[in-house]
Write a protein that holds these residues in place. Structure first.
Motif, PDB file in Angstrom:
ATOM      1  N   GLU A  17      42.349  37.171  36.545  1.00 52.49           N
ATOM      2  CA  GLU A  17      41.807  37.359  37.773  1.00 52.49           C
ATOM      3  C   GLU A  17      42.273  38.579  38.609  1.00 52.49           C
ATOM      4  O   GLU A  17      41.580  39.369  39.289  1.00 52.49           O
ATOM      5  CB  GLU A  17      41.791  36.143  38.410  1.00 52.49           C
ATOM      6  N   GLU A  18      43.821  38.722  38.699  1.00 56.25           N
ATOM      7  CA  GLU A  18      44.202  39.707  39.187  1.00 56.25           C
ATOM      8  C   GLU A  18      43.923  41.314  38.748  1.00 56.25           C
ATOM      9  O   GLU A  18      43.653  42.075  39.223  1.00 56.25           O
ATOM     10  CB  GLU A  18      45.813  39.716  39.335  1.00 56.25           C
ATOM     11  N   LEU A  19      43.981  41.122  37.240  1.00 57.03           N
ATOM     12  CA  LEU A  19      43.632  42.504  36.441  1.00 57.03           C
ATOM     13  C   LEU A  19      42.060  42.740  36.655  1.00 57.03           C
ATOM     14  O   LEU A  19      41.929  44.093  37.047  1.00 57.03           O
ATOM     15  CB  LEU A  19      43.945  42.276  35.154  1.00 57.03           C
ATOM     16  N   ILE A  20      41.144  41.738  37.017  1.00 51.81           N
ATOM     17  CA  ILE A  20      39.862  42.101  36.976  1.00 51.81           C
ATOM     18  C   ILE A  20      39.542  42.766  38.549  1.00 51.81           C
ATOM     19  O   ILE A  20      38.639  43.612  38.811  1.00 51.81           O
ATOM     20  CB  ILE A  20      39.159  40.727  36.602  1.00 51.81           C
ATOM     21  N   ALA A  21      40.287  42.202  39.477  1.00 54.65           N
ATOM     22  CA  ALA A  21      40.308  42.475  40.924  1.00 54.65           C
ATOM     23  C   ALA A  21      40.630  43.779  40.853  1.00 54.65           C
ATOM     24  O   ALA A  21      40.202  44.727  41.459  1.00 54.65           O
ATOM     25  CB  ALA A  21      41.033  41.755  41.728  1.00 54.65           C
ATOM     26  N   ALA A  22      41.847  44.191  40.201  1.00 52.91           N
ATOM     27  CA  ALA A  22      42.327  45.711  40.421  1.00 52.91           C
ATOM     28  C   ALA A  22      41.243  46.454  39.672  1.00 52.91           C
ATOM     29  O   ALA A  22      41.017  47.533  40.151  1.00 52.91           O
ATOM     30  CB  ALA A  22      43.744  45.788  39.521  1.00 52.91           C
ATOM     31  N   ALA A  23      40.690  46.113  38.491  1.00 56.02           N
ATOM     32  CA  ALA A  23      39.825  47.018  37.794  1.00 56.02           C
ATOM     33  C   ALA A  23      38.701  47.219  38.841  1.00 56.02           C
ATOM     34  O   ALA A  23      37.937  48.294  38.674  1.00 56.02           O
ATOM     35  CB  ALA A  23      39.298  46.496  36.592  1.00 56.02           C
TER      36      ALA A  23
ATOM     37  N   ASP B 147      38.839  40.457  45.906  1.00 53.40           N
ATOM     38  CA  ASP B 147      39.284  39.171  45.770  1.00 53.40           C
ATOM     39  C   ASP B 147      38.327  38.414  44.531  1.00 53.40           C
ATOM     40  O   ASP B 147      37.341  38.402  44.576  1.00 53.40           O
ATOM     41  CB  ASP B 147      39.114  38.344  47.077  1.00 53.40           C
ATOM     42  N   VAL B 148      38.964  37.937  43.531  1.00 52.70           N
ATOM     43  CA  VAL B 148      38.266  37.321  42.808  1.00 52.70           C
ATOM     44  C   VAL B 148      38.866  35.900  42.708  1.00 52.70           C
ATOM     45  O   VAL B 148      39.975  35.360  42.332  1.00 52.70           O
ATOM     46  CB  VAL B 148      38.706  37.922  40.951  1.00 52.70           C
ATOM     47  N   ASP B 149      37.671  34.966  42.730  1.00 50.09           N
ATOM     48  CA  ASP B 149      37.901  33.423  42.890  1.00 50.09           C
ATOM     49  C   ASP B 149      37.713  32.857  41.355  1.00 50.09           C
ATOM     50  O   ASP B 149      36.431  33.105  40.845  1.00 50.09           O
ATOM     51  CB  ASP B 149      36.822  32.942  43.635  1.00 50.09           C
ATOM     52  N   LEU B 150      38.669  31.911  41.080  1.00 42.38           N
ATOM     53  CA  LEU B 150      38.595  31.152  39.808  1.00 42.38           C
ATOM     54  C   LEU B 150      38.279  29.861  40.249  1.00 42.38           C
ATOM     55  O   LEU B 150      38.941  29.142  41.150  1.00 42.38           O
ATOM     56  CB  LEU B 150      39.820  31.326  39.070  1.00 42.38           C
ATOM     57  N   SER B 151      36.823  29.259  40.043  1.00 42.10           N
ATOM     58  CA  SER B 151      36.625  27.763  40.525  1.00 42.10           C
ATOM     59  C   SER B 151      37.125  26.925  39.316  1.00 42.10           C
ATOM     60  O   SER B 151      37.010  27.288  37.953  1.00 42.10           O
ATOM     61  CB  SER B 151      35.224  27.634  40.731  1.00 42.10           C
ATOM     62  N   MET B 152      37.655  25.766  39.498  1.00 40.48           N
ATOM     63  CA  MET B 152      37.824  24.532  38.654  1.00 40.48           C
ATOM     64  C   MET B 152      36.655  23.623  38.384  1.00 40.48           C
ATOM     65  O   MET B 152      37.025  22.750  37.656  1.00 40.48           O
ATOM     66  CB  MET B 152      39.233  24.031  38.917  1.00 40.48           C
ATOM     67  N   GLU B 153      35.757  23.755  39.134  1.00 44.76           N
ATOM     68  CA  GLU B 153      34.536  22.717  39.237  1.00 44.76           C
ATOM     69  C   GLU B 153      33.918  23.079  37.677  1.00 44.76           C
ATOM     70  O   GLU B 153      33.283  24.040  37.612  1.00 44.76           O
ATOM     71  CB  GLU B 153      33.642  23.024  40.432  1.00 44.76           C
TER      72      GLU B 153
ATOM     73  N   ILE C 214      33.403  37.416  43.621  1.00 46.13           N
ATOM     74  CA  ILE C 214      34.208  38.544  43.853  1.00 46.13           C
ATOM     75  C   ILE C 214      33.557  38.950  45.206  1.00 46.13           C
ATOM     76  O   ILE C 214      32.510  39.116  45.456  1.00 46.13           O
ATOM     77  CB  ILE C 214      33.904  39.442  42.776  1.00 46.13           C
ATOM     78  N   ARG C 215      34.550  39.282  46.146  1.00 44.21           N
ATOM     79  CA  ARG C 215      34.329  39.723  47.350  1.00 44.21           C
ATOM     80  C   ARG C 215      35.165  41.118  47.434  1.00 44.21           C
ATOM     81  O   ARG C 215      36.302  41.190  47.137  1.00 44.21           O
ATOM     82  CB  ARG C 215      34.856  38.647  48.494  1.00 44.21           C
ATOM     83  N   LEU C 216      34.363  42.065  47.583  1.00 44.29           N
ATOM     84  CA  LEU C 216      35.010  43.412  47.876  1.00 44.29           C
ATOM     85  C   LEU C 216      34.925  43.686  49.155  1.00 44.29           C
ATOM     86  O   LEU C 216      33.931  43.361  50.166  1.00 44.29           O
ATOM     87  CB  LEU C 216      33.969  44.490  47.213  1.00 44.29           C
ATOM     88  N   LYS C 217      36.014  44.233  49.744  1.00 44.36           N
ATOM     89  CA  LYS C 217      36.345  44.452  51.249  1.00 44.36           C
ATOM     90  C   LYS C 217      36.570  45.897  51.335  1.00 44.36           C
ATOM     91  O   LYS C 217      37.654  46.342  50.953  1.00 44.36           O
ATOM     92  CB  LYS C 217      37.208  43.567  51.725  1.00 44.36           C
ATOM     93  N   LEU C 218      35.761  46.812  51.876  1.00 46.68           N
ATOM     94  CA  LEU C 218      35.803  48.043  52.161  1.00 46.68           C
ATOM     95  C   LEU C 218      36.244  48.628  53.267  1.00 46.68           C
ATOM     96  O   LEU C 218      35.416  48.310  54.421  1.00 46.68           O
ATOM     97  CB  LEU C 218      34.488  48.776  51.496  1.00 46.68           C
ATOM     98  N   LYS C 219      37.051  49.616  53.312  1.00 43.21           N
ATOM     99  CA  LYS C 219      37.518  50.479  54.761  1.00 43.21           C
ATOM    100  C   LYS C 219      37.395  51.967  54.430  1.00 43.21           C
ATOM    101  O   LYS C 219      37.913  52.364  53.320  1.00 43.21           O
ATOM    102  CB  LYS C 219      38.755  49.850  55.479  1.00 43.21           C
ATOM    103  N   GLY C 220      36.291  52.530  55.036  1.00 43.68           N
ATOM    104  CA  GLY C 220      36.179  53.882  54.794  1.00 43.68           C
ATOM    105  C   GLY C 220      35.930  54.664  56.090  1.00 43.68           C
ATOM    106  O   GLY C 220      35.102  54.540  57.051  1.00 43.68           O
ATOM    107  N   SER C 221      36.484  56.109  55.831  1.00 41.23           N
ATOM    108  CA  SER C 221      36.326  57.267  56.948  1.00 41.23           C
ATOM    109  C   SER C 221      35.532  58.387  56.091  1.00 41.23           C
ATOM    110  O   SER C 221      36.063  58.890  55.160  1.00 41.23           O
ATOM    111  CB  SER C 221      37.730  57.436  57.326  1.00 41.23           C
TER     112      SER C 221
END
Length: 143
Positions: free
Chosen positions: A50-56, A84-90, A98-105
């Motif tokens: 999940e961390e690797l998918i988030a980075a990519a 942020d990539v969430d892994l559900s166990m349900e 997946i939540r993308l949070k962007l800050k841009g100028s």
């Protein structure tokens, strides 16, 4: 012909007590970085899929957005993305969100135009396209 990249994974043992290593030999970014059950489902040091998918995803989205802004005549001063990539166990483990949070100028455009271009990049970057089965949201902060 397209571009091909690769990574390798090695695993020994069963799921819970086994261990593995991941490498990215072409870039040298990771060389035998540890991963396992406890780095994925617990707090043990090491990486996880999940961390690797988030980075990519963060990298791909940000590059795509940079390109779209330049094409619109407003290159970015800075873009920072957290994925942020969430892994559900349900019902068994699966990527649930997946939540993308962007800050841009970005000089030369307003917040609404920035958000519209960012939404387009979110929908169309190659990693977003590959992850279409997972809901992807985008939070935008324009500075």
């Amino acid at each position: 012909m397209g571009i091909s990249r690769h990574a390798t994974a090695h695993w020994e043992g069963d799921l819970k007590s086994g261990k593995g290593v991941i490498s990215t030999p072409q870039s040298g970014l990771m060389d035998n970085v540890r991963y396992g059950f406890n780095s994925r489902f617990g707090d043990e040091k090491g990486t996880n899929p999940e961390e690797l998918i988030a980075a990519a995803h963060a990298a791909c989205f940000t590059m795509a957005l940079s390109n779209k802004l330049a094409e619109a005549g407003s290159p970015a001063t800075s873009l920072d993305t957290r994925a942020d990539v969430d892994l559900s166990m349900e019902g068994g483990p699966k990527l649930s969100q997946i939540r993308l949070k962007l800050k841009g100028s970005v000089p030369g455009i307003d917040a609404d135009k920035f958000k519209a271009i960012a939404e387009d990049a979110k929908e169309n970057c190659p990693v977003s396209q590959a992850l279409k089965a997972v809901p992807i949201s985008l939070e935008v902060e324009f500075v």
